[in-house]
Design a protein around this motif. Structure first.
Motif, PDB file in Angstrom:
ATOM      1  N   GLY A   1      27.272   1.933 -32.591  1.00 26.21           N
ATOM      2  CA  GLY A   1      25.841   1.680 -32.720  1.00 26.21           C
ATOM      3  C   GLY A   1      25.452   0.237 -32.461  1.00 26.21           C
ATOM      4  N   GLN A   2      24.565  -0.291 -33.289  1.00 28.94           N
ATOM      5  CA  GLN A   2      24.026  -1.633 -33.071  1.00 28.94           C
ATOM      6  C   GLN A   2      25.120  -2.696 -33.040  1.00 28.94           C
ATOM      7  OE1 GLN A   2      21.215  -2.363 -36.219  1.00 28.94           O
ATOM      8  NE2 GLN A   2      22.747  -2.258 -37.834  1.00 28.94           N
ATOM      9  N   LYS A   3      24.888  -3.720 -32.234  1.00 27.84           N
ATOM     10  CA  LYS A   3      25.872  -4.792 -32.043  1.00 27.84           C
ATOM     11  C   LYS A   3      25.265  -6.134 -32.454  1.00 27.84           C
ATOM     12  CE  LYS A   3      28.524  -1.780 -29.868  1.00 27.84           C
ATOM     13  NZ  LYS A   3      29.716  -1.220 -30.526  1.00 27.84           N
ATOM     14  N   HIS A   4      26.135  -7.065 -32.865  1.00 24.76           N
ATOM     15  CA  HIS A   4      25.677  -8.414 -33.174  1.00 24.76           C
ATOM     16  C   HIS A   4      25.009  -9.015 -31.936  1.00 24.76           C
ATOM     17  CE1 HIS A   4      27.260  -8.893 -37.195  1.00 24.76           C
ATOM     18  NE2 HIS A   4      28.400  -8.352 -36.808  1.00 24.76           N
ATOM     19  N   GLY A   5      23.918  -9.713 -32.173  1.00 24.92           N
ATOM     20  CA  GLY A   5      23.147 -10.276 -31.078  1.00 24.92           C
ATOM     21  C   GLY A   5      22.057  -9.343 -30.591  1.00 24.92           C
ATOM     22  N   ARG A   6      22.160  -8.052 -30.979  1.00 27.37           N
ATOM     23  CA  ARG A   6      21.148  -7.058 -30.612  1.00 27.37           C
ATOM     24  C   ARG A   6      20.904  -6.157 -31.823  1.00 27.37           C
ATOM     25  NH1 ARG A   6      24.689  -5.086 -25.670  1.00 27.37           N
ATOM     26  NH2 ARG A   6      26.236  -5.693 -27.224  1.00 27.37           N
ATOM     27  N   TRP A   7      20.856  -6.778 -32.988  1.00 31.85           N
ATOM     28  CA  TRP A   7      20.766  -6.038 -34.249  1.00 31.85           C
ATOM     29  C   TRP A   7      19.417  -5.330 -34.354  1.00 31.85           C
ATOM     30  CZ3 TRP A   7      25.283  -5.652 -36.422  1.00 31.85           C
ATOM     31  CH2 TRP A   7      25.413  -5.141 -37.731  1.00 31.85           C
ATOM     32  N   LEU A   8      19.443  -4.095 -34.865  1.00 30.74           N
ATOM     33  CA  LEU A   8      18.225  -3.302 -34.921  1.00 30.74           C
ATOM     34  C   LEU A   8      17.793  -2.986 -36.351  1.00 30.74           C
ATOM     35  CD1 LEU A   8      16.106  -1.687 -33.247  1.00 30.74           C
ATOM     36  CD2 LEU A   8      17.633   0.289 -33.450  1.00 30.74           C
TER      37      LEU A   8
ATOM     38  N   ALA B   1      23.924  -5.098 -52.806  1.00 30.83           N
ATOM     39  CA  ALA B   1      24.544  -6.133 -51.964  1.00 30.83           C
ATOM     40  C   ALA B   1      23.491  -7.090 -51.413  1.00 30.83           C
ATOM     41  CB  ALA B   1      25.330  -5.473 -50.835  1.00 30.83           C
ATOM     42  N   HIS B   2      22.745  -7.741 -52.289  1.00 30.36           N
ATOM     43  CA  HIS B   2      21.655  -8.612 -51.848  1.00 30.36           C
ATOM     44  C   HIS B   2      22.130  -9.766 -50.981  1.00 30.36           C
ATOM     45  CE1 HIS B   2      22.853 -11.442 -54.992  1.00 30.36           C
ATOM     46  NE2 HIS B   2      22.809 -10.452 -55.865  1.00 30.36           N
ATOM     47  N   GLU B   3      23.419 -10.113 -51.095  1.00 29.53           N
ATOM     48  CA  GLU B   3      23.947 -11.210 -50.283  1.00 29.53           C
ATOM     49  C   GLU B   3      24.002 -10.860 -48.789  1.00 29.53           C
ATOM     50  OE1 GLU B   3      27.357  -8.584 -51.339  1.00 29.53           O
ATOM     51  OE2 GLU B   3      25.650  -9.427 -52.421  1.00 29.53           O
ATOM     52  N   GLU B   4      23.869  -9.569 -48.468  1.00 26.59           N
ATOM     53  CA  GLU B   4      23.897  -9.126 -47.074  1.00 26.59           C
ATOM     54  C   GLU B   4      22.547  -9.281 -46.380  1.00 26.59           C
ATOM     55  OE1 GLU B   4      26.554  -7.409 -45.242  1.00 26.59           O
ATOM     56  OE2 GLU B   4      27.659  -8.526 -46.771  1.00 26.59           O
ATOM     57  N   LEU B   5      21.505  -9.497 -47.140  1.00 28.61           N
ATOM     58  CA  LEU B   5      20.161  -9.415 -46.569  1.00 28.61           C
ATOM     59  C   LEU B   5      19.827 -10.565 -45.626  1.00 28.61           C
ATOM     60  CD1 LEU B   5      17.559  -7.819 -46.469  1.00 28.61           C
ATOM     61  CD2 LEU B   5      16.809  -8.966 -48.555  1.00 28.61           C
ATOM     62  N   GLU B   6      20.114 -11.771 -46.042  1.00 32.49           N
ATOM     63  CA  GLU B   6      19.651 -12.933 -45.282  1.00 32.49           C
ATOM     64  C   GLU B   6      20.216 -12.972 -43.866  1.00 32.49           C
ATOM     65  OE1 GLU B   6      19.694 -17.654 -46.150  1.00 32.49           O
ATOM     66  OE2 GLU B   6      18.970 -16.385 -47.784  1.00 32.49           O
ATOM     67  N   TRP B   7      21.523 -12.737 -43.713  1.00 32.39           N
ATOM     68  CA  TRP B   7      22.098 -12.821 -42.363  1.00 32.39           C
ATOM     69  C   TRP B   7      21.609 -11.688 -41.468  1.00 32.39           C
ATOM     70  CZ3 TRP B   7      24.893  -9.130 -39.844  1.00 32.39           C
ATOM     71  CH2 TRP B   7      25.557  -8.149 -40.596  1.00 32.39           C
ATOM     72  N   GLN B   8      21.341 -10.514 -42.070  1.00 31.88           N
ATOM     73  CA  GLN B   8      20.859  -9.402 -41.245  1.00 31.88           C
ATOM     74  C   GLN B   8      19.424  -9.643 -40.781  1.00 31.88           C
ATOM     75  OE1 GLN B   8      21.852  -5.307 -42.033  1.00 31.88           O
ATOM     76  NE2 GLN B   8      23.231  -5.899 -43.689  1.00 31.88           N
ATOM     77  N   VAL B   9      18.610 -10.244 -41.621  1.00 29.81           N
ATOM     78  CA  VAL B   9      17.244 -10.593 -41.207  1.00 29.81           C
ATOM     79  C   VAL B   9      17.306 -11.588 -40.044  1.00 29.81           C
ATOM     80  CG1 VAL B   9      15.072 -11.666 -41.905  1.00 29.81           C
ATOM     81  CG2 VAL B   9      16.258 -10.104 -43.464  1.00 29.81           C
ATOM     82  N   THR B  10      18.224 -12.541 -40.129  1.00 27.39           N
ATOM     83  CA  THR B  10      18.391 -13.507 -39.047  1.00 27.39           C
ATOM     84  C   THR B  10      18.787 -12.808 -37.754  1.00 27.39           C
ATOM     85  OG1 THR B  10      19.003 -15.286 -40.572  1.00 27.39           O
ATOM     86  CG2 THR B  10      19.722 -15.519 -38.285  1.00 27.39           C
ATOM     87  N   GLU B  11      19.700 -11.842 -37.859  1.00 24.78           N
ATOM     88  CA  GLU B  11      20.131 -11.077 -36.678  1.00 24.78           C
ATOM     89  C   GLU B  11      18.962 -10.326 -36.053  1.00 24.78           C
ATOM     90  OE1 GLU B  11      22.831 -10.339 -34.884  1.00 24.78           O
ATOM     91  OE2 GLU B  11      24.465 -11.345 -35.941  1.00 24.78           O
ATOM     92  N   VAL B  12      18.197  -9.631 -36.869  1.00 24.72           N
ATOM     93  CA  VAL B  12      17.065  -8.849 -36.363  1.00 24.72           C
ATOM     94  C   VAL B  12      16.009  -9.771 -35.751  1.00 24.72           C
ATOM     95  CG1 VAL B  12      15.132  -7.367 -37.026  1.00 24.72           C
ATOM     96  CG2 VAL B  12      17.416  -6.864 -37.862  1.00 24.72           C
ATOM     97  N   ALA B  13      15.683 -10.852 -36.443  1.00 26.30           N
ATOM     98  CA  ALA B  13      14.689 -11.794 -35.922  1.00 26.30           C
ATOM     99  C   ALA B  13      15.140 -12.364 -34.585  1.00 26.30           C
ATOM    100  CB  ALA B  13      14.434 -12.906 -36.937  1.00 26.30           C
ATOM    101  N   SER B  14      16.425 -12.667 -34.463  1.00 26.37           N
ATOM    102  CA  SER B  14      16.960 -13.203 -33.212  1.00 26.37           C
ATOM    103  C   SER B  14      16.810 -12.210 -32.070  1.00 26.37           C
ATOM    104  CB  SER B  14      18.440 -13.578 -33.379  1.00 26.37           C
ATOM    105  OG  SER B  14      18.577 -14.625 -34.309  1.00 26.37           O
TER     106      SER B  14
END
Length: 202
Positions: free
Chosen positions: A92-99, A107-120
């Protein structure tokens, strides 16, 4: 007397709702059939949803994910399962093209980096940072904060319920949020805007 005893021990009839179609007139049976979307109609709605939520990705990646979901739907016939398999599975989704933001309920520690991925993936240079004290953080509250941040940039979150102990959210352009929500509902996906999501998770 014997007849009464026979009636008492006669097997009970099946519940009426299981035989409803037998008691309906021809036009009513037709109405019930029309109320249930066909496989093709559900797949079409699911494809519209995928087109809207992947519109910001490069065309090959948008097509790859959409095709993966469509292929899975042909196999399982369930939109949520097809979405999960096609977008969140191994291919499925890949880093750099996160959906999809996908975070386990604790797992609240997972949220910030995933938001960055999606925004990117949208080409948004701004970064969302969580300012809430660590000990008071919850994933729903974090997603609501992300929604406020995204709203200021012209985006909205579409929250998905895939039936697991996790939270799922997609970021879409504000003008695509309504159509995406409508297509998801037509496909049988459980979706919420942030107002409803906050109410359900308060």
């Amino acid at each position: 007397m014997f007849k009464r005893l026979t009636d008492l021990f006669r097997p009970m009839a099946e519940p009426q709702h299981q035989q409803a179609s037998e008691n309906l007139g021809p036009s009513e049976v037709s109405d019930v059939a029309e109320a249930q979307p066909t496989h093709a109609e559900t797949k079409d709605a699911l494809q519209r949803f995928m087109h809207l939520v992947t519109a910001h990705l490069h065309s090959p990646e948008s097509r790859r994910l959409s095709d993966a979901v469509a292929t899975s739907f042909d196999s399982c016939g369930d939109a949520a399962e097809a979405f999960e398999d096609g977008v969140l599975g191994e291919e499925g989704q890949k880093h750099g093209r996160w959906l999809v933001i996908q975070v386990d309920w604790k797992a609240h520690e997972e949220l910030e980096w995933q938001v960055t991925e999606v925004a990117s993936s949208f080409g948004v240079p701004e970064r969302w940072t969580w300012t809430t004290p660590l000990e008071t953080r919850t994933v729903p509250a974090g997603l609501c904060a992300v929604a406020s941040w995204a709203s200021a940039l012209g985006y909205e979150l579409v929250h998905l319920d895939l039936g697991h102990d996790a939270y799922y959210a997609l970021m879409v352009k504000r003008e695509d949020a309504g159509p995406a929500h409508k297509a998801a509902m037509a496909a049988g996906l459980r979706v919420f805007d942030t107002t409803e999501f906050a109410r359900l998770n308060s």
